[in-house]
Design a protein around this motif. Structure first.
Motif, mmCIF file in Angstrom:
data_model
loop_
_atom_site.group_PDB
_atom_site.id
_atom_site.type_symbol
_atom_site.label_atom_id
_atom_site.label_comp_id
_atom_site.label_asym_id
_atom_site.label_seq_id
_atom_site.Cartn_x
_atom_site.Cartn_y
_atom_site.Cartn_z
ATOM 1 N N THR A 208 0.773 -1.150 0.023
ATOM 2 C CA THR A 208 -0.076 0.069 -0.011
ATOM 3 C C THR A 208 0.865 1.153 -0.005
ATOM 4 O OG1 THR A 208 -1.826 -1.194 1.120
ATOM 5 C CG2 THR A 208 -2.029 1.316 1.288
ATOM 6 N N HIS A 209 1.827 1.365 1.039
ATOM 7 C CA HIS A 209 2.434 2.399 0.981
ATOM 8 C C HIS A 209 3.400 2.617 -0.309
ATOM 9 C CE1 HIS A 209 5.171 5.468 2.729
ATOM 10 N NE2 HIS A 209 6.121 4.971 2.229
ATOM 11 N N HIS A 210 4.001 1.660 -0.744
ATOM 12 C CA HIS A 210 5.198 1.926 -1.966
ATOM 13 C C HIS A 210 3.988 2.281 -3.198
ATOM 14 C CE1 HIS A 210 8.841 1.429 0.021
ATOM 15 N NE2 HIS A 210 8.460 0.190 0.756
ATOM 16 N N VAL A 211 3.230 1.443 -3.192
ATOM 17 C CA VAL A 211 2.504 1.757 -4.600
ATOM 18 C C VAL A 211 1.459 2.919 -4.479
ATOM 19 C CG1 VAL A 211 0.374 1.086 -5.823
ATOM 20 C CG2 VAL A 211 1.955 -0.654 -4.929
ATOM 21 N N THR A 212 1.112 3.413 -3.303
ATOM 22 C CA THR A 212 0.539 4.653 -3.312
ATOM 23 C C THR A 212 1.665 5.960 -3.780
ATOM 24 O OG1 THR A 212 -0.830 4.065 -1.481
ATOM 25 C CG2 THR A 212 -0.406 6.526 -1.910
ATOM 26 N N ALA A 213 2.928 5.816 -2.958
ATOM 27 C CA ALA A 213 3.969 6.633 -3.433
ATOM 28 C C ALA A 213 4.343 6.758 -4.813
ATOM 29 C CB ALA A 213 5.179 6.365 -2.434
ATOM 30 N N MET A 214 4.457 5.625 -5.488
ATOM 31 C CA MET A 214 4.381 5.171 -6.808
ATOM 32 C C MET A 214 3.606 5.951 -7.867
ATOM 33 S SD MET A 214 6.265 1.595 -6.916
ATOM 34 C CE MET A 214 6.681 1.675 -8.735
ATOM 35 N N VAL A 215 2.128 5.941 -7.487
ATOM 36 C CA VAL A 215 1.278 6.530 -8.104
ATOM 37 C C VAL A 215 1.363 7.992 -8.122
ATOM 38 C CG1 VAL A 215 -1.284 6.889 -8.189
ATOM 39 C CG2 VAL A 215 -0.275 4.606 -8.068
ATOM 40 N N VAL A 284 10.153 9.599 5.355
ATOM 41 C CA VAL A 284 9.727 11.133 5.369
ATOM 42 C C VAL A 284 10.342 11.623 4.112
ATOM 43 C CG1 VAL A 284 10.394 13.416 6.048
ATOM 44 C CG2 VAL A 284 9.591 11.325 7.660
ATOM 45 N N GLU A 285 11.520 11.198 3.534
ATOM 46 C CA GLU A 285 12.103 11.596 2.363
ATOM 47 C C GLU A 285 11.221 11.111 1.266
ATOM 48 O OE1 GLU A 285 14.741 13.520 -0.300
ATOM 49 O OE2 GLU A 285 14.389 13.465 1.865
ATOM 50 N N GLN A 286 10.968 9.989 1.146
ATOM 51 C CA GLN A 286 10.136 8.989 0.344
ATOM 52 C C GLN A 286 8.872 10.055 -0.088
ATOM 53 O OE1 GLN A 286 8.353 5.400 0.632
ATOM 54 N NE2 GLN A 286 9.159 4.502 -1.351
ATOM 55 N N ALA A 287 8.429 10.437 1.058
ATOM 56 C CA ALA A 287 7.157 11.328 1.192
ATOM 57 C C ALA A 287 7.248 12.537 0.440
ATOM 58 C CB ALA A 287 6.383 11.529 2.351
ATOM 59 N N ARG A 288 8.182 13.249 0.671
ATOM 60 C CA ARG A 288 8.789 14.515 0.139
ATOM 61 C C ARG A 288 8.960 14.307 -1.371
ATOM 62 N NH1 ARG A 288 13.331 16.037 4.886
ATOM 63 N NH2 ARG A 288 11.624 16.746 6.554
ATOM 64 N N ARG A 289 9.467 13.259 -1.984
ATOM 65 C CA ARG A 289 9.739 13.138 -3.143
ATOM 66 C C ARG A 289 8.516 12.855 -3.826
ATOM 67 N NH1 ARG A 289 14.859 9.234 -4.587
ATOM 68 N NH2 ARG A 289 16.568 10.503 -3.635
ATOM 69 N N SER A 290 7.422 12.342 -3.313
ATOM 70 C CA SER A 290 6.187 12.191 -3.611
ATOM 71 C C SER A 290 5.458 13.668 -4.006
ATOM 72 C CB SER A 290 5.417 11.329 -3.008
ATOM 73 O OG SER A 290 5.961 10.031 -2.863
ATOM 74 N N GLY A 291 5.904 14.690 -3.289
ATOM 75 C CA GLY A 291 5.272 15.879 -3.429
ATOM 76 C C GLY A 291 4.528 16.197 -1.948
ATOM 77 N N GLN A 292 4.836 15.521 -0.995
ATOM 78 C CA GLN A 292 3.856 15.572 0.209
ATOM 79 C C GLN A 292 5.249 16.579 1.208
ATOM 80 O OE1 GLN A 292 0.983 14.581 0.601
ATOM 81 N NE2 GLN A 292 0.484 15.085 2.637
ATOM 82 N N PRO A 293 4.668 17.643 1.579
ATOM 83 C CA PRO A 293 5.444 18.439 2.421
ATOM 84 C C PRO A 293 5.622 17.982 3.829
ATOM 85 C CG PRO A 293 3.583 19.707 2.081
ATOM 86 C CD PRO A 293 3.463 18.321 0.936
#
Length: 407
Positions: A208-215, A284-293
């Motif tokens: 769930t986490h990684h697929v959501t981030a990839m989308v 956190v870094e992965q979420a930031r790369r996905s555009g999430q501040p």
């Protein structure tokens, strides 16, 4: 002090040969028992020890008497392999020995051992064996009475109680072994179900986490292809990095599934692939790369904790960030870890009017999302709360007890 050390040394010296003896084949151990009883049967000082019911005029020993003695001891070599045939032969030899008036020998103890073995090891036709044995004893009592035995009915009943007690002791041992085997089977089933539920939760969290981030990252890269092509490469690199992380964690889970014997978490080769709270910064870094501040902060001194506690803390942050990217993309999110002496505190808050993630009840497979995460935290003695904030947004709070690892 020296006496205690000597006693401990003696115990250790005895344990080794006893352990090797217990590992021997049952036929070998029973054969040694039968041979020992056979030798003791011909020891003169033990001739008065044994079972006696006929009290008929004593007949001199001869070859037939020796054969009947051997027939009461040697069959014990197969007492566990053939638990019904063994007492049948031994009891028959004992009955003929008594009816012919031969002197009592220590070999008659084999009757009690054979009946105990039948009670402990016989699987089928147990009641029929009891009925046949009791009927055979009644016939023996009638024959002895016809031959002039001075025994009365109460004497025959009293003698019958001793073999019956041997059978009952064996039956009790068998029942306890069966109950213990059933307890172990149920415990194994519970452990298997718990492990399946744990792996299902892990798969849900990883996928769930990684697929959501990839989308989210792929959508951002697609937008940048038209608005800022020079930055699209960063988005695609983020998608690639997220995919590699997902594959790494999935390989770790497959290693857990394939592991046999010891705990997979103790495998040094897999330890580097297993997530840990020290890598919350990677989330956190992965979420930031996905555009999430995302803002990340830690308070207190980080202390060593068990693998279960560390993994639960990691999954709490992972699930909270996944929900933030799914339901509040682009909204400011704050992650705070509090390291206490006895617990780890986790707070993940997302700003803005956000629809609360659906919290479903855990199913038979162990639950999914926040509901399954709450169950995991409670298993460790902690608490997890998730819900909308009064000022808007959504917040996840968890407190997990963390006993320091003894080095």
């Amino acid at each position: 002090m020296m006496f205690r050390q000597a006693r401990r040394s003696g115990r250790r010296l005895l344990r080794a040969p006893l352990g090797r003896w217990q590992e021997r084949d049952a036929l070998l151990k029973d054969g040694v028992l039968a041979l020992a009883l056979t030798l003791l049967a011909f020891v003169p000082t033990l001739s008065t020890v044994g079972a006696q019911i006929g009290d008929l005029p004593e007949r001199p020993a001869n070859a037939l008497g020796v054969g009947l003695v051997l027939a009461q001891t040697l069959p014990l070599a197969v007492r566990r392999r053939w638990p019904a045939a063994c007492p049948a032969v031994v009891a028959g030899a004992f009955a003929v020995h008594q009816a012919l008036g031969f002197a009592t020998t220590f070999a008659s103890v084999g009757l009690y051992l054979a009946l105990y073995s039948a009670g402990a090891h016989q699987v089928r036709f147990r009641r029929a064996l009891v009925v046949v044995a009791s009927a055979g004893y009644a016939v023996l009592a009638g024959v002895l009475d016809r031959l002039g035995s001075p025994q009365s009915m109460p004497d025959y009943v009293a003698f019958w109680l001793a073999p019956a007690a041997a059978w009952l002791v064996g039956s009790t041992v068998r029942r306890r072994r069966t109950e213990e085997a059933e307890r172990r089977r149920l415990a194994a089933e519970v452990a298997t179900a718990a492990e399946r539920a744990r792996i299902a939760r892990e798969l849900h969290d990883v996928v769930t986490h990684h697929v959501t981030a990839m989308v989210v990252q792929a959508d951002a890269a697609q937008f940048l292809l038209t608005s800022a092509p020079e930055r699209a490469g960063e988005g695609l690199a983020a998608v690639s990095d997220t995919g590699r992380r997902a594959l790494t964690e999935l390989r770790y889970l497959l290693g857990v599934l394939e592991a046999t014997g010891g705990s997979a978490s103790a495998d040094p080769a897999g330890a580097g692939r297993a997530p840990a709270p020290g890598r919350v910064g990677d989330l956190v870094e992965q979420a930031r790369r996905s555009g999430q501040p995302v803002e990340f902060a830690e308070r207190g001194e980080r202390r060593p904790a068990s693998v279960d506690v560390e993994l639960a803390a990691y999954r709490v942050v992972q699930e909270a960030l996944t929900n933030a990217m799914k339901h509040a993309a682009g909204k400011p999110t704050r992650v705070l870890l509090r390291h206490g002496d006895e617990h780890i505190g986790i707070e993940v808050a997302t700003d803005g009017p956000v629809a609360a993630p659906v919290i479903r009840k855990p199913g038979p497979a162990g639950g999914r999302g926040l509901a399954g995460l709450r169950a995991r935290v409670r298993m460790l003695g902690g608490e997890l709360e998730a819900g909308p904030r009064p000022e808007g947004g959504f917040e996840v709070r968890a407190t997990i007890p963390s006993e320091p690892v003894q080095e």
